[in-house]
Write a protein that holds these residues in place. Structure first.
Motif, PDB file in Angstrom:
ATOM      1  N   ALA A  35       7.178  -5.514   5.915  1.00 44.72           N
ATOM      2  CA  ALA A  35       6.633  -5.868   7.189  1.00 44.72           C
ATOM      3  C   ALA A  35       7.265  -6.902   7.674  1.00 44.72           C
ATOM      4  O   ALA A  35       7.324  -6.794   8.603  1.00 44.72           O
ATOM      5  CB  ALA A  35       4.795  -6.163   7.026  1.00 44.72           C
ATOM      6  N   TYR A  66       6.392   2.480   4.784  1.00 45.16           N
ATOM      7  CA  TYR A  66       4.613   2.826   5.910  1.00 45.16           C
ATOM      8  C   TYR A  66       3.517   1.891   5.071  1.00 45.16           C
ATOM      9  O   TYR A  66       2.638   1.755   5.488  1.00 45.16           O
ATOM     10  CB  TYR A  66       5.018   3.491   6.805  1.00 45.16           C
ATOM     11  CG  TYR A  66       6.114   2.412   8.069  1.00 45.16           C
ATOM     12  CD1 TYR A  66       4.883   2.236   8.781  1.00 45.16           C
ATOM     13  CD2 TYR A  66       6.702   3.198   8.598  1.00 45.16           C
ATOM     14  CE1 TYR A  66       5.931   1.167   9.555  1.00 45.16           C
ATOM     15  CE2 TYR A  66       7.860   2.847   9.347  1.00 45.16           C
ATOM     16  CZ  TYR A  66       7.256   1.769   9.984  1.00 45.16           C
ATOM     17  OH  TYR A  66       7.793   1.469  10.859  1.00 45.16           O
ATOM     18  N   GLN A  67       4.344   3.532   2.920  1.00 46.18           N
ATOM     19  CA  GLN A  67       2.246   3.097   2.997  1.00 46.18           C
ATOM     20  C   GLN A  67       2.681   2.152   1.790  1.00 46.18           C
ATOM     21  O   GLN A  67       1.605   1.574   2.022  1.00 46.18           O
ATOM     22  CB  GLN A  67       3.193   4.282   1.757  1.00 46.18           C
ATOM     23  CG  GLN A  67       2.678   5.693   2.080  1.00 46.18           C
ATOM     24  CD  GLN A  67       3.343   6.496   1.092  1.00 46.18           C
ATOM     25  OE1 GLN A  67       3.790   6.856   0.055  1.00 46.18           O
ATOM     26  NE2 GLN A  67       2.094   7.587   0.998  1.00 46.18           N
ATOM     27  N   ASP A  70       1.452  -1.345   4.467  1.00 51.51           N
ATOM     28  CA  ASP A  70      -0.267  -0.426   4.847  1.00 51.51           C
ATOM     29  C   ASP A  70      -1.301  -0.682   3.660  1.00 51.51           C
ATOM     30  O   ASP A  70      -2.078  -1.180   3.786  1.00 51.51           O
ATOM     31  CB  ASP A  70      -0.208   0.620   5.435  1.00 51.51           C
ATOM     32  CG  ASP A  70       0.031   1.291   6.434  1.00 51.51           C
ATOM     33  OD1 ASP A  70       0.523   0.648   7.552  1.00 51.51           O
ATOM     34  OD2 ASP A  70      -0.063   2.050   6.947  1.00 51.51           O
ATOM     35  N   SER A  71      -0.937  -0.379   2.605  1.00 52.58           N
ATOM     36  CA  SER A  71      -0.939  -0.504   0.844  1.00 52.58           C
ATOM     37  C   SER A  71      -1.090  -2.349   1.228  1.00 52.58           C
ATOM     38  O   SER A  71      -2.287  -3.393   0.429  1.00 52.58           O
ATOM     39  CB  SER A  71      -0.499  -0.054   0.024  1.00 52.58           C
ATOM     40  OG  SER A  71      -0.869   1.309  -0.224  1.00 52.58           O
ATOM     41  N   GLN A  73      -1.309  -4.641   3.399  1.00 49.79           N
ATOM     42  CA  GLN A  73      -1.843  -5.154   4.310  1.00 49.79           C
ATOM     43  C   GLN A  73      -3.273  -5.084   3.864  1.00 49.79           C
ATOM     44  O   GLN A  73      -4.408  -5.504   4.095  1.00 49.79           O
ATOM     45  CB  GLN A  73      -2.258  -4.611   5.566  1.00 49.79           C
ATOM     46  CG  GLN A  73      -2.575  -5.268   6.663  1.00 49.79           C
ATOM     47  CD  GLN A  73      -2.626  -6.436   6.970  1.00 49.79           C
ATOM     48  OE1 GLN A  73      -1.168  -6.623   7.114  1.00 49.79           O
ATOM     49  NE2 GLN A  73      -3.257  -7.200   7.583  1.00 49.79           N
ATOM     50  N   VAL A  74      -3.585  -3.636   2.800  1.00 48.99           N
ATOM     51  CA  VAL A  74      -5.853  -3.190   2.706  1.00 48.99           C
ATOM     52  C   VAL A  74      -5.006  -4.988   1.227  1.00 48.99           C
ATOM     53  O   VAL A  74      -6.521  -5.064   1.480  1.00 48.99           O
ATOM     54  CB  VAL A  74      -5.112  -2.354   2.241  1.00 48.99           C
ATOM     55  CG1 VAL A  74      -6.757  -2.241   0.893  1.00 48.99           C
ATOM     56  CG2 VAL A  74      -4.979  -1.354   2.681  1.00 48.99           C
ATOM     57  N   ARG A  94      -3.777   2.761  -1.003  1.00 51.24           N
ATOM     58  CA  ARG A  94      -3.412   3.383  -0.190  1.00 51.24           C
ATOM     59  C   ARG A  94      -4.841   4.879   0.594  1.00 51.24           C
ATOM     60  O   ARG A  94      -4.798   4.404   1.537  1.00 51.24           O
ATOM     61  CB  ARG A  94      -2.497   4.388  -0.986  1.00 51.24           C
ATOM     62  CG  ARG A  94      -2.026   5.141   0.674  1.00 51.24           C
ATOM     63  CD  ARG A  94      -0.131   6.375  -0.626  1.00 51.24           C
ATOM     64  NE  ARG A  94      -0.401   6.271  -2.141  1.00 51.24           N
ATOM     65  CZ  ARG A  94       0.176   6.193  -2.972  1.00 51.24           C
ATOM     66  NH1 ARG A  94      -0.210   7.677  -2.739  1.00 51.24           N
ATOM     67  NH2 ARG A  94       1.028   4.908  -3.475  1.00 51.24           N
ATOM     68  N   ALA A  97      -5.713   2.330   2.743  1.00 47.60           N
ATOM     69  CA  ALA A  97      -5.368   2.141   3.438  1.00 47.60           C
ATOM     70  C   ALA A  97      -6.057   3.267   5.320  1.00 47.60           C
ATOM     71  O   ALA A  97      -5.595   2.988   6.243  1.00 47.60           O
ATOM     72  CB  ALA A  97      -3.503   2.230   3.978  1.00 47.60           C
ATOM     73  N   ASP A  98      -6.590   3.912   4.211  1.00 43.49           N
ATOM     74  CA  ASP A  98      -6.618   5.457   5.896  1.00 43.49           C
ATOM     75  C   ASP A  98      -8.194   5.218   6.252  1.00 43.49           C
ATOM     76  O   ASP A  98      -7.487   6.131   7.296  1.00 43.49           O
ATOM     77  CB  ASP A  98      -6.804   6.934   4.777  1.00 43.49           C
ATOM     78  CG  ASP A  98      -5.270   7.348   4.476  1.00 43.49           C
ATOM     79  OD1 ASP A  98      -3.945   6.511   5.342  1.00 43.49           O
ATOM     80  OD2 ASP A  98      -4.997   8.413   3.515  1.00 43.49           O
ATOM     81  N   GLU A 102     -10.817  -2.472   8.359  1.00 43.57           N
ATOM     82  CA  GLU A 102     -10.987  -3.559   7.262  1.00 43.57           C
ATOM     83  C   GLU A 102     -12.519  -3.811   7.111  1.00 43.57           C
ATOM     84  O   GLU A 102     -12.382  -3.503   5.516  1.00 43.57           O
ATOM     85  CB  GLU A 102     -10.592  -5.245   7.605  1.00 43.57           C
ATOM     86  CG  GLU A 102      -8.989  -5.508   8.552  1.00 43.57           C
ATOM     87  CD  GLU A 102      -9.398  -6.494   8.691  1.00 43.57           C
ATOM     88  OE1 GLU A 102     -10.021  -7.647   8.838  1.00 43.57           O
ATOM     89  OE2 GLU A 102      -8.460  -7.194   9.589  1.00 43.57           O
ATOM     90  N   GLN A 105     -12.974   0.148   5.001  1.00 49.03           N
ATOM     91  CA  GLN A 105     -12.041  -0.690   3.214  1.00 49.03           C
ATOM     92  C   GLN A 105     -12.779  -1.582   2.523  1.00 49.03           C
ATOM     93  O   GLN A 105     -13.182  -1.552   1.780  1.00 49.03           O
ATOM     94  CB  GLN A 105     -10.974  -1.226   3.582  1.00 49.03           C
ATOM     95  CG  GLN A 105      -9.676  -1.075   4.442  1.00 49.03           C
ATOM     96  CD  GLN A 105      -8.265  -1.121   4.990  1.00 49.03           C
ATOM     97  OE1 GLN A 105      -8.691  -2.715   4.800  1.00 49.03           O
ATOM     98  NE2 GLN A 105      -7.554  -0.222   6.018  1.00 49.03           N
TER      99      GLN A 105
END
Length: 138
Positions: A35, A66-67, A70-71, A73-74, A94, A97-98, A102, A105
């Motif tokens: 990132a 990007y996975q 994103d993971s 970031q989660v 992952r 992330a979908d 937040e 999540q």
């Protein structure tokens, strides 16, 4: 043609690449390093785009890079929102992330931890499948 990086940017890139190279053990470290390389455009010396950089330097396709981002970031998000241990593996993160935001999540992760089967020490045994089922349930 390629743009030259400053000495400090070159040093930052080298450190971040070392994190990725050594840190394939930790998806959070790898995702955060990718990132930062993307956001700071540290890939520009020798690579036209971030996607090309990932493919040539790490043999990572765009979707996979990007996975990881994103993971990571989660996990970063959950570590500031929820007073429980964040996901321990990328498969769990992952799925989260979908989700749309937040709060979603945090809600799904909290519920997944609460409803997960327990081991002999009464610790939750959280699988990606359980996180997915919890997300679908909520």
């Amino acid at each position: 043609m390629a743009t030259a990086l400053s000495t400090s940017d070159r040093k930052a890139l080298k450190q971040l690449e070392a994190t990725i190279e050594n840190g394939l053990h930790s998806f959070v470290d790898v995702g955060n390093a990718l990132a930062e390389i993307r956001e700071s455009k540290l890939y520009i010396e020798g690579h036209k785009t971030f996607d090309i950089y990932c493919k040539k330097r790490w043999q990572l396709g765009r979707a996979r890079a990007y996975q990881l981002i994103d993971s990571a970031q989660v996990v970063d998000n959950l570590s500031t929102i929820v007073d429980i241990t964040p996901p321990r593996n990328e498969a769990q993160a992952r799925i989260l992330a979908d989700l749309p935001n937040e709060q979603a999540q945090a809600t799904v992760w909290t519920r997944a931890v609460e409803t997960a089967p327990r081991d002999k020490d009464d610790k939750p045994k959280i699988t990606a499948a359980h996180v997915r089922a919890t997300a679908e349930e909520l």
